[in-house]
Design an enzyme around this catalytic site. Structure first.
Site, PDB file in Angstrom:
ATOM      1  N   ASP A   1       0.818  -1.030  -0.013  1.00 18.43           N
ATOM      2  CA  ASP A   1      -0.090   0.152   0.134  1.00 18.43           C
ATOM      3  C   ASP A   1       1.001   1.171  -0.032  1.00 18.43           C
ATOM      4  O   ASP A   1       0.277   2.486  -0.374  1.00 18.43           O
ATOM      5  CB  ASP A   1      -0.961   0.042   1.285  1.00 18.43           C
ATOM      6  CG  ASP A   1      -1.931  -1.107   1.192  1.00 18.43           C
ATOM      7  OD1 ASP A   1      -2.499  -1.262   0.116  1.00 18.43           O
ATOM      8  OD2 ASP A   1      -2.329  -1.589   2.359  1.00 18.43           O
TER       9      ASP A   1
ATOM     10  N   LEU B   1      -3.258 -11.504  -6.019  1.00 17.96           N
ATOM     11  CA  LEU B   1      -2.186 -11.686  -7.003  1.00 17.96           C
ATOM     12  C   LEU B   1      -1.333 -10.389  -6.872  1.00 17.96           C
ATOM     13  O   LEU B   1      -0.051 -10.590  -7.382  1.00 17.96           O
ATOM     14  CB  LEU B   1      -2.907 -11.793  -8.221  1.00 17.96           C
ATOM     15  CG  LEU B   1      -3.569 -12.861  -8.595  1.00 17.96           C
ATOM     16  CD1 LEU B   1      -4.495 -12.812  -9.954  1.00 17.96           C
ATOM     17  CD2 LEU B   1      -2.746 -14.405  -8.530  1.00 17.96           C
TER      18      LEU B   1
END
Length: 377
Positions: A124, A276
């Site tokens: 992130d 993924l």
């Protein structure tokens, strides 16, 4: 020194590279199995051959999402420090993101001679006080390559259609912003990119897509899972909360897909990249891997030198230490200068991100040509 290392939170393609940087440079290391939660149960392992760790995705030691109590007099701390004494631990290195730094902060504030250092990781890229975070570069590279492949695939038909790509990012849109790198030339898809830093207007979105469908046959849009309206309500809704109180989101892409079918009567589909994004060894960035290893080794040396209560950070490509108490429970958002009109990404972001995805890593393969990874026995 007797070193204890653990991994926590969501894994990345290079979280094990940081583990490698620690194990390779320490005399004696024990690994927590499933983070601080597993360690409370006495679950530890020793390390054998670690070379494959550098190219193994996921968390080799296993992970957890366990939140230590705010009250440092809680009995769990006494139990933890008895465990530390049982294994004669001198320093603890904890590899993780925001919530993991919360664990490092709390443990470092306990009355103890043990040294606690946080090693950053998160796809992130939302940890403050560091220019970027190991794990982001590889995930950004995966997003860019995958979206580019989706754009190529979507362009094979001559009938208008919309493809919505949902990308991880609850409150910070760094990873979704990386989809801009998929463009092969100015004006290429993805045509719209929405981050949670900007309020999402459903009606404006439908209007923009309708206009694009009159000009393009393959409209590709990228959205963060955490896009929300002006009242702060997630577009997709929430299905619950995790142990840290974070809302668990699902279905922003699917919601918008159904919305476009209803409002415009067009062909639409959604693609959720999901886990993924954080486990693609094939898209590992050499820069990302190198910095992850450096972060682990730097954190180890900091602990050996007597430092405690710090997180390793990056500044102009160099490692430094920052106060972990200033890092935990805060989020770094994509700045305004990197967002254009609420639905596009600026050159400032591209210039920032490109160096982080540089270089490729050769992943070892077995006799069948399949990736060889490091597994716990």
């Amino acid at each position: 020194m007797n070193v204890l290392v653990g991994q926590s939170g969501g894994p990345t393609a290079v979280i094990n590279s940081s583990l490698y940087g620690i194990v390779k440079n320490a005399d004696h290391v024990l690994g927590m199995v499933n983070g601080i939660e597993g360690f409370l149960e006495g679950k530890v392992i020793e390390f054998d051959d670690v070379e494959l760790l550098k190219t193994t995705p996921g968390a080799y030691l296993g992970s957890c999402r366990y939140m230590l109590p705010e009250d440092l007099s809680d009995p769990v701390y006494e139990k933890l420090f008895k465990r530390f004494a049982e294994f004669d631990i001198d320093c603890v290195l904890y590899i993780g993101g925001n919530d993991s730094m919360d664990t490092v902060s709390k443990l470092s504030r306990c009355d103890s001679d043990i040294k606690f250092i946080g090693i950053p990781k998160t796809i992130d890229n939302d940890l403050i006080m560091t220019d970027h975070t190991p794990g982001f570069g590889s995930a950004a590279k995966y997003v860019a390559n995958t979206v580019r492949e989706i754009v190529v695939d979507a362009s094979v038909y001559d009938k208008p259609a919309v493809t919505i790509v949902e990308i991880m990012g609850r409150h910070a849109g760094w990873l979704t912003a990386a989809s801009v790198l998929a463009r092969k030339f100015k004006g290429d898809a993805p045509y719209l990119i929405y981050l949670p830093e900007v309020d999402f207007d459903v009606d404006d979105f439908v209007t923009k897509v309708d206009k694009l469908l009159k000009e393009k046959t393959a409209v590709v849009v990228c959205v963060s899972e955490g896009i929300h309206d002006s009242d702060g309500n997630f577009i997709c809704g929430a299905t619950g909360v995790d142990n840290f109180g974070h809302k668990m989101l699902s279905g922003a892409g699917k919601y918008l897909e159904n919305l476009l079918r209803e409002k415009l009567g067009c062909k639409a589909r959604s693609v959720e990249l999901n886990v993924l994004q954080r486990c693609s060894a094939q898209n590992m960035s050499l820069t990302d891997q190198t910095e992850a290893i450096e972060a682990g080794a730097f954190g180890l040396q900091a602990a050996i030198s007597g430092k405690s209560g710090y997180m390793v950070a990056f500044d102009n490509g160099e490692c430094k230490l920052v106060d972990v108490n200033e890092v935990c429970n805060k989020e770094k958002k994509v700045p305004e200068n990197m967002i254009i009109d609420g639905c596009d990404i600026s050159q400032d972001f591209i210039d920032y991100c490109l160096p982080l995805i540089k270089g490729s890593v050769d992943v070892p393969v077995d006799e069948n040509g399949l990736n060889k990874f490091c597994y716990r026995s």
